[in-house]
Design a protein around this motif. Structure first.
Motif: not given
Length: 511
Positions: A217, A219, A266, A268, A270, A333, A371, A373
């Protein structure tokens, strides 16, 4: 036409028109890995721009980041991926095929839903405008029977996931009579966990190499850079960090074309907030992200929220935005309230303080995180699925991709009516004028009708035909893809006409 047949046509269309190719195809391909062709890469880039600008341009408190794929191996221990990043897998002994146990059960739930919806659809057709769907669902015996089956299965499934009870997952599969799609048998193995991370080695010699992972990922790259961005950007909470990047998961049950792949991309963001405010922000971002999807105009009824059956180890709230693909409602998502788990874990494992001093409160704390994503590839498939149409005309059928003009790979095709009399030169002049603003394509091969069909199939929203009148009065015929209507316009007005339709600003106005 069956939904499965539509999906097969869609996959074939993606290859035929340069959207998606099987990776390493001349070597018989590599499973669950795909390449994006000349049209696909343009659509993909336009989707990424729509997401990036909606995050970074439209929000003063969201900034961007591009972190490395290779990261310190302790990061994945701290994040829980080494111990908890698993899928529950089950094998059929007859077909030798492997499946995700949770997906088999989710498909069974979907079958009960489909049975109920079919009853409702039949009744709606029978009773017409006087039909009361709510009353029908509450009173019809067949709907109620299937609803009870759904409720019972849902409860068992939810409990098994939350208890991590692999034996119960297998028991549910057996009790529901779920069969292998290949062999048709119920000869299942036990359910077991499988870690999804790819590992490799880094070092100059085999003896001195250390084991690292390809990130599953994006993140964590944001979390470990949280302080760098916050301090250098003088960011005040609440603020967000956005990133687009590749991630890798060793999916054993990769399926449905580019929906589930081993190498994927991805998008993303945060969002760092004060402890205690995370659930309010969670609701705000749910609303914001659903607006983003619906702004594309694919029908509000084709989207829904799906609450998670089991929360991840880091979350106190989680929901998926699902879209109705040809193979059913599926996630495009995820929106998660990740609490302070990630930053606290990295603070503990690194031994470094990862705190934020809040001048309004006069105290330091580890921020909580919300988050959003979204998978670029799933979003790509959603856009293609929603846009693919087969229209029956008077004399033939046309296949058209009704892509939102702002996302279309080619915005404008310019076509000389014939390849002589100075018309090709005039067409080239138009392209030379507009190519700095729009992705244009010159097309002179075949009859004008065939050229229109070709541009329809790749999703080009505007076709401009240069004819003999164009040389006399500097006008051309512009044809609109969705309606097939044509009108005569001045060449000087083309930039304005097209620009208004393909502007991201017009799309952002809906947000």
């Amino acid at each position: 036409m069956a939904q499965e047949d539509i999906f097969k046509k869609l996959v074939a269309h993606c290859k035929e028109y340069g959207y998606v190719f099987q990776s390493s195809e001349i070597y018989d391909g590599l499973g669950a890995v795909y390449d994006y062709g000349q049209m696909g890469v343009e659509l993909k880039n336009n989707i990424k721009k729509y997401w990036w600008d909606s995050m970074v341009l439209l929000h003063e408190n969201v900034v961007g980041l591009d972190s490395a794929i290779f990261m310190h191996p302790t990061i994945w221990k701290a994040s829980g991926h080494v111990d908890a990043f698993n899928d529950p897998l089950i094998d059929n002994k007859d077909s030798k095929k492997r499946y995700r146990a949770d997906v088999l059960i989710e498909d069974q739930l979907a079958k009960y839903e489909e049975k109920m919806n079919k009853e409702v659809a039949k009744a709606a057709k029978r009773f017409g405008e006087s039909f009361d769907e709510k009353q029908f669902r509450e009173t019809n015996p067949r709907v109620l029977a299937n609803q009870e089956k759904w409720n019972n299965l849902h409860t068992r499934f939810s409990n098994a996931l939350n208890d991590n009870d692999l034996a119960e997952l297998k028991q549910i599969i057996e009790d529901e009579g779920i069969v292998c799609p290949i062999s048709g048998s119920r000869n299942w193995t036990d359910v077991r966990q499988f870690n999804l991370m790819f590992s490799t080695e880094m070092g100059s010699t085999a003896e001195g190499a250390s084991k690292i992972f390809l990130r599953p990922e994006t993140a964590q790259g944001i979390f470990v850079n949280y302080l760098n961005v916050q301090k250098t950007g003088r960011m005040k909470i609440p603020f967000g960090i956005a990133q687009i990047g590749k991630a890798f998961r060793n999916e054993i049950v990769a399926r449905q074309f580019i929906f589930r792949m081993r190498e994927f991309e991805q998008m993303e963001m945060q969002f760092f907030v004060r402890p205690g405010s995370e659930l309010d922000w969670f609701e705000k971002w749910k609303e914001t992200r659903m607006k983003w999807h619906r702004a594309l105009g694919f029908g509000d009824e084709n989207y829904r929220f799906h609450e998670h059956e089991k929360l991840a180890h880091y979350a106190n709230a989680a929901v998926d935005v699902e879209y109705k693909f040809p193979f059913g409602f599926k996630e495009v998502e995820g929106i998660h309230s990740r609490t302070d788990f990630d930053l606290s874990q990295h603070e503990q494992y690194s031994g470094k303080k990862i705190r934020y001093y809040d001048p309004e409160l006069g105290e330091s704390y580890v921020p909580f995180v919300v988050e959003t994503s979204i998978g670029v590839d799933r979003m790509f498939l959603q856009v293609i699925s929603a846009s693919y149409c087969e229209e029956q005309l008077e004399k033939d059928t046309r296949v058209v991709l009704k892509l939102p003009p702002v996302l279309a790979p080619v915005k404008l095709a310019v076509m000389p009516l014939v390849k002589k009399d100075g018309l090709p030169e005039k067409a080239r002049e138009i392209i030379d004028e507009l190519k700095f603003d729009f992705n244009c394509q010159y097309d002179e091969k075949d009859s004008i009708g065939k050229r229109y069909r070709r541009q329809d199939a790749i999703g080009t929203p505007f076709c401009v035909t240069v004819d003999h009148q164009s040389a006399e009065d500097n006008t051309v015929t512009i044809r609109y893809r969705d309606t097939m209507e044509q009108e005569r316009v001045a060449i000087a007005d083309l930039g304005k006409i097209i620009g208004e339709q393909v502007s991201y600003k017009k799309l952002f106005g809906k947000l």
